[in-house]
Design a protein around this motif. Structure first.
Motif, PDB file in Angstrom:
ATOM      1  N   PRO A  33      37.155  36.739  19.533  1.00 21.48           N
ATOM      2  CA  PRO A  33      36.926  36.076  18.678  1.00 21.48           C
ATOM      3  C   PRO A  33      38.356  35.834  17.734  1.00 21.48           C
ATOM      4  CG  PRO A  33      36.664  38.571  19.060  1.00 21.48           C
ATOM      5  CD  PRO A  33      37.013  38.423  20.257  1.00 21.48           C
ATOM      6  N   GLY A  34      39.848  36.347  18.479  1.00 24.77           N
ATOM      7  CA  GLY A  34      40.793  36.806  18.130  1.00 24.77           C
ATOM      8  C   GLY A  34      41.580  35.010  17.902  1.00 24.77           C
ATOM      9  N   TRP A  35      41.095  34.120  18.323  1.00 28.53           N
ATOM     10  CA  TRP A  35      41.366  32.708  18.701  1.00 28.53           C
ATOM     11  C   TRP A  35      39.994  31.847  17.887  1.00 28.53           C
ATOM     12  CZ3 TRP A  35      44.736  30.815  21.600  1.00 28.53           C
ATOM     13  CH2 TRP A  35      46.353  32.159  21.804  1.00 28.53           C
ATOM     14  N   VAL A  36      39.531  32.201  16.834  1.00 33.00           N
ATOM     15  CA  VAL A  36      38.836  31.928  16.325  1.00 33.00           C
ATOM     16  C   VAL A  36      39.124  31.440  14.612  1.00 33.00           C
ATOM     17  CG1 VAL A  36      37.048  31.847  14.085  1.00 33.00           C
ATOM     18  CG2 VAL A  36      36.752  33.063  16.515  1.00 33.00           C
ATOM     19  N   VAL A  37      38.761  29.264  14.992  1.00 29.71           N
ATOM     20  CA  VAL A  37      39.147  28.757  13.364  1.00 29.71           C
ATOM     21  C   VAL A  37      38.036  28.273  13.100  1.00 29.71           C
ATOM     22  CG1 VAL A  37      39.789  27.294  15.270  1.00 29.71           C
ATOM     23  CG2 VAL A  37      41.070  26.926  12.855  1.00 29.71           C
ATOM     24  N   GLY A  38      38.130  28.050  11.284  1.00 34.59           N
ATOM     25  CA  GLY A  38      37.370  27.993  10.733  1.00 34.59           C
ATOM     26  C   GLY A  38      35.574  28.200  11.558  1.00 34.59           C
ATOM     27  N   GLY A  39      35.165  27.307  11.610  1.00 29.42           N
ATOM     28  CA  GLY A  39      33.415  27.697  12.748  1.00 29.42           C
ATOM     29  C   GLY A  39      33.629  28.209  14.062  1.00 29.42           C
ATOM     30  N   GLY A  40      34.207  27.813  14.818  1.00 31.73           N
ATOM     31  CA  GLY A  40      34.206  27.826  16.099  1.00 31.73           C
ATOM     32  C   GLY A  40      35.999  28.573  16.936  1.00 31.73           C
ATOM     33  N   VAL A  41      35.773  28.693  18.383  1.00 33.80           N
ATOM     34  CA  VAL A  41      37.279  29.210  19.116  1.00 33.80           C
ATOM     35  C   VAL A  41      38.169  27.400  19.055  1.00 33.80           C
ATOM     36  CG1 VAL A  41      37.977  30.004  20.703  1.00 33.80           C
ATOM     37  CG2 VAL A  41      35.857  31.310  20.114  1.00 33.80           C
ATOM     38  N   ASN A  42      39.384  28.013  19.217  1.00 28.37           N
ATOM     39  CA  ASN A  42      40.113  26.808  19.664  1.00 28.37           C
ATOM     40  C   ASN A  42      39.923  26.902  20.982  1.00 28.37           C
ATOM     41  OD1 ASN A  42      43.925  26.892  20.121  1.00 28.37           O
ATOM     42  ND2 ASN A  42      43.291  26.210  18.776  1.00 28.37           N
ATOM     43  N   GLY A  43      40.118  24.898  20.491  1.00 30.13           N
ATOM     44  CA  GLY A  43      39.282  24.113  22.263  1.00 30.13           C
ATOM     45  C   GLY A  43      40.855  24.377  23.041  1.00 30.13           C
ATOM     46  N   GLY A  44      41.921  24.406  22.366  1.00 28.63           N
ATOM     47  CA  GLY A  44      43.407  24.573  23.671  1.00 28.63           C
ATOM     48  C   GLY A  44      42.762  25.780  23.873  1.00 28.63           C
ATOM     49  N   TYR A  45      42.578  27.622  22.760  1.00 28.01           N
ATOM     50  CA  TYR A  45      42.351  28.223  23.724  1.00 28.01           C
ATOM     51  C   TYR A  45      41.527  27.568  25.337  1.00 28.01           C
ATOM     52  CZ  TYR A  45      40.745  33.531  24.811  1.00 28.01           C
ATOM     53  OH  TYR A  45      39.978  34.034  24.767  1.00 28.01           O
ATOM     54  N   VAL A  46      39.712  27.933  24.631  1.00 35.73           N
ATOM     55  CA  VAL A  46      38.902  27.561  25.140  1.00 35.73           C
ATOM     56  C   VAL A  46      39.341  27.055  26.726  1.00 35.73           C
ATOM     57  CG1 VAL A  46      36.242  26.327  26.296  1.00 35.73           C
ATOM     58  CG2 VAL A  46      37.496  27.192  23.697  1.00 35.73           C
ATOM     59  N   LEU A  47      40.258  25.029  26.295  1.00 34.06           N
ATOM     60  CA  LEU A  47      40.745  24.804  27.888  1.00 34.06           C
ATOM     61  C   LEU A  47      41.847  25.810  28.581  1.00 34.06           C
ATOM     62  CD1 LEU A  47      41.035  21.965  29.123  1.00 34.06           C
ATOM     63  CD2 LEU A  47      43.151  21.260  27.242  1.00 34.06           C
ATOM     64  N   GLY A  48      42.706  26.621  28.399  1.00 32.74           N
ATOM     65  CA  GLY A  48      43.251  27.466  28.857  1.00 32.74           C
ATOM     66  C   GLY A  48      42.303  27.927  29.775  1.00 32.74           C
ATOM     67  N   VAL A  49      40.898  28.963  29.375  1.00 34.33           N
ATOM     68  CA  VAL A  49      40.255  29.670  30.203  1.00 34.33           C
ATOM     69  C   VAL A  49      39.742  28.480  31.532  1.00 34.33           C
ATOM     70  CG1 VAL A  49      38.301  30.615  30.460  1.00 34.33           C
ATOM     71  CG2 VAL A  49      39.591  30.869  28.199  1.00 34.33           C
ATOM     72  N   ALA A  50      39.498  27.370  31.229  1.00 31.33           N
ATOM     73  CA  ALA A  50      38.916  25.988  31.896  1.00 31.33           C
ATOM     74  C   ALA A  50      40.190  26.219  32.910  1.00 31.33           C
ATOM     75  CB  ALA A  50      38.467  24.821  31.704  1.00 31.33           C
ATOM     76  N   GLY A  51      41.594  25.884  32.555  1.00 33.60           N
ATOM     77  CA  GLY A  51      42.423  25.863  33.834  1.00 33.60           C
ATOM     78  C   GLY A  51      43.224  27.495  34.407  1.00 33.60           C
ATOM     79  N   ARG A  52      42.613  28.213  33.390  1.00 34.60           N
ATOM     80  CA  ARG A  52      42.569  29.967  34.726  1.00 34.60           C
ATOM     81  C   ARG A  52      41.885  29.641  35.819  1.00 34.60           C
ATOM     82  NH1 ARG A  52      46.398  33.258  32.273  1.00 34.60           N
ATOM     83  NH2 ARG A  52      47.243  31.333  33.064  1.00 34.60           N
ATOM     84  N   ALA A  53      40.374  29.126  35.422  1.00 37.35           N
ATOM     85  CA  ALA A  53      39.720  29.205  36.667  1.00 37.35           C
ATOM     86  C   ALA A  53      39.698  27.992  37.885  1.00 37.35           C
ATOM     87  CB  ALA A  53      38.238  28.955  35.781  1.00 37.35           C
ATOM     88  N   ILE A  54      40.478  26.667  36.895  1.00 36.06           N
ATOM     89  CA  ILE A  54      41.235  25.845  38.266  1.00 36.06           C
ATOM     90  C   ILE A  54      42.253  25.986  39.313  1.00 36.06           C
ATOM     91  CG2 ILE A  54      41.930  23.214  38.102  1.00 36.06           C
ATOM     92  CD1 ILE A  54      40.172  22.659  35.684  1.00 36.06           C
ATOM     93  N   ALA A  55      42.665  26.986  38.300  1.00 36.07           N
ATOM     94  CA  ALA A  55      43.901  27.181  38.925  1.00 36.07           C
ATOM     95  C   ALA A  55      43.897  28.757  40.035  1.00 36.07           C
ATOM     96  CB  ALA A  55      44.849  27.345  38.179  1.00 36.07           C
ATOM     97  N   ALA A  56      42.716  28.811  39.923  1.00 35.58           N
ATOM     98  CA  ALA A  56      41.641  29.962  40.645  1.00 35.58           C
ATOM     99  C   ALA A  56      41.245  29.037  42.008  1.00 35.58           C
ATOM    100  CB  ALA A  56      40.797  30.942  40.071  1.00 35.58           C
ATOM    101  N   ALA A  57      40.630  28.075  41.955  1.00 33.67           N
ATOM    102  CA  ALA A  57      39.529  27.061  42.406  1.00 33.67           C
ATOM    103  C   ALA A  57      40.340  26.833  43.563  1.00 33.67           C
ATOM    104  CB  ALA A  57      39.034  26.326  41.879  1.00 33.67           C
ATOM    105  N   VAL A  58      41.669  26.283  43.450  1.00 33.88           N
ATOM    106  CA  VAL A  58      42.970  25.545  44.000  1.00 33.88           C
ATOM    107  C   VAL A  58      44.502  26.473  43.803  1.00 33.88           C
ATOM    108  CG1 VAL A  58      41.590  23.046  44.392  1.00 33.88           C
ATOM    109  CG2 VAL A  58      43.343  23.363  42.788  1.00 33.88           C
ATOM    110  N   PRO A  59      44.021  26.934  44.459  1.00 32.89           N
ATOM    111  CA  PRO A  59      45.254  28.237  45.053  1.00 32.89           C
ATOM    112  C   PRO A  59      47.488  27.625  44.988  1.00 32.89           C
ATOM    113  CG  PRO A  59      43.316  29.910  45.631  1.00 32.89           C
ATOM    114  CD  PRO A  59      43.414  28.729  45.929  1.00 32.89           C
ATOM    115  N   THR A  60      46.650  26.435  46.004  1.00 36.86           N
ATOM    116  CA  THR A  60      48.636  26.185  46.586  1.00 36.86           C
ATOM    117  C   THR A  60      48.872  24.528  45.457  1.00 36.86           C
ATOM    118  OG1 THR A  60      47.446  24.398  47.865  1.00 36.86           O
ATOM    119  CG2 THR A  60      47.545  26.483  49.146  1.00 36.86           C
ATOM    120  N   LYS A  61      47.368  24.972  44.557  1.00 38.13           N
ATOM    121  CA  LYS A  61      48.003  23.360  43.356  1.00 38.13           C
ATOM    122  C   LYS A  61      48.030  24.573  42.013  1.00 38.13           C
ATOM    123  CE  LYS A  61      47.615  20.881  46.994  1.00 38.13           C
ATOM    124  NZ  LYS A  61      46.753  21.669  47.677  1.00 38.13           N
ATOM    125  N   PRO A  62      48.308  25.210  41.929  1.00 37.09           N
ATOM    126  CA  PRO A  62      49.172  26.517  40.744  1.00 37.09           C
ATOM    127  C   PRO A  62      48.745  26.231  38.814  1.00 37.09           C
ATOM    128  CG  PRO A  62      50.723  26.577  42.053  1.00 37.09           C
ATOM    129  CD  PRO A  62      49.903  25.979  42.098  1.00 37.09           C
TER     130      PRO A  62
END
Lengths: 276, 276
Positions: A33-62
């Motif tokens: 909840p610390g990333w709330v802005v207005g009615g939602g959650v900051n889009g860059g933060y959500v992209l960062g969460v996705a980015g972390r999962a992608i890094a985990a999916a291809v460990p040799t391409k961090p």
């Protein structure tokens, strides 16, 4: 049980983007909840969460090289899932699709090309000019924002942001009209951002439309980030500009420069104009 | 049997991007050899084929607003399939995923946000400055390119391209070094481009690295196009720039201006630098 000392070792960014693999390429996350802005959650933060999962999916391409996100619905604090699918993995780069969903509804859909920035050539022939910012002591801290602004934008607490006074007129009802906002930025807890963190940094400043006298929420349709180097430790400089406010939409270009004077990330987003 | 006259009514662009729905959201296409450049088929053309299929998948949202393509392998002339998947369709915009494949191998993976440009507001507050180009008669026609260049780039035959002489030094071994190429452009058959055609226009000029004295092939990793208005009839002006040649990669920003002086499309791609 974590001691106080060990808990300090985990940055807030790492804690808030932590993921658990719960299936083949499927990751669980908790949008803080610390990333709330207005009615939602900051889009860059959500992209960062996705980015972390992608890094985990291809460990040799961090590292993200190019990441494109299309925003389908506003994210909320709480549980989320990131479903990743490796489309192609070669020797140098991998292409991965990822969807972030909450309760079965897709929030953002992502295509990403990842690689290893440390293995890339070291040439730098950048002709873009570094942002000129007054010293930190002459800039305006985000923590000085009025109480009612900070209440609707808890995301501001995540950063130590120091705005260029020349681009902060919007905060006192006197926007410059230039379509330009720039600031020094580091994380509030003093930890450094890694390349995945730069995905978030590209969406950390307020919408550039604030500087055009349009303080409303500007929903992102699409955001693409190019990460070009591992940032050197220290303060980042962020710059937002727009040059094509038209047809109910606007583009927002972000540059992120590191303390060594390198242009470490460039992004562009297409957003709907805030309602007047 | 088509008469000569009726065949003139179909533009080359429409003919080369024709698609057949062969399944639920699945389209067949034929990549025309006329778009070959170097070892593959022009990436903007392949994106245009995908863009046409996406438009067919969401008929009430005919126009691309933001389209992100990640390039996985080089396309070849011949049959191709475009598999589309509507991720979300709302009142104003739809988000669609699409993959272009040949013989089971994915060539490009696309995320697209489509809408109806004719239904968008008419405000124009663009501060970007129109490219200044000499009159057509003082520019250098692409058809004057040396025979050996045209042999490896049949794609040049698709356009009537008139290069700004100030940015064409690379053609005679004297690149300006500025990282800037601009030209007048229309289709060789005189037909106008629609908004889907602008996806291709953003990748029609030679790589901007030619102007840096690096004439090799520059493989695109990612290309995102924002289409901002239906172009007015007449000549388009295209501009390519780069400002961050570093780490073995470079970004290439394209602007497309129409004959009415509107910035109708903006794109950025991340590409690998050509080998020295």
């Amino acid at each position: 049980m974590a001691s106080e000392r060990s808990s300090e070792k985990v940055s807030e960014w790492d804690a808030h983007t932590a993921i658990d693999e719960i299936g083949d390429g499927l990751f669980g996350a908790e949008l803080d909840p610390g990333w709330v802005v207005g009615g939602g959650v900051n889009g860059g933060y959500v992209l960062g969460v996705a980015g972390r999962a992608i890094a985990a999916a291809v460990p040799t391409k961090p590292h993200p090289l190019a990441v494109s996100a299309h925003y389908l619905s506003a994210s909320r604090p709480g549980p989320a899932r990131v479903a990743t699918r490796v489309l192609r993995e070669g020797g140098t780069v991998a292409t991965v699709a990822a969807d972030v969903s909450q309760e079965g509804t897709t929030r953002i859909s992502v295509l990403a090309t990842y690689g290893d920035l440390a293995a890339m050539p070291s040439d730098v022939e950048t002709t873009a000019v570094e942002p000129t910012l007054p010293p930190l002591s002459e800039c305006v801290a985000g923590s000085l924002a009025p109480e009612d602004f900070r209440r609707i934008a808890p995301v501001m607490e995540r950063f130590d942001m120091r705005f260029d006074p020349a681009c902060i007129g919007w905060a006192t009802g006197e926007p410059s009209g230039n379509g330009h906002i720039q600031a020094w930025m580091r994380m509030a807890d003093g930890h450094e951002l890694d390349p995945v963190g730069l995905l978030m940094a590209c969406d950390a400043l307020p919408p550039v439309t604030f500087d055009l006298g349009r303080p409303g929420w500007a929903p992102t349709l699409e955001l693409t980030v190019h990460v070009r180097a591992v940032p050197a430790p220290g303060w980042l400089r962020l710059s937002h500009r727009t040059r094509n406010v038209a047809g109910g939409m606007f583009e927002e270009d972000c540059e992120v420069w590191d303390s060594a004077g390198r242009l470490v990330a460039q992004s562009r987003q297409l957003a709907m104009q805030p309602r007047a």
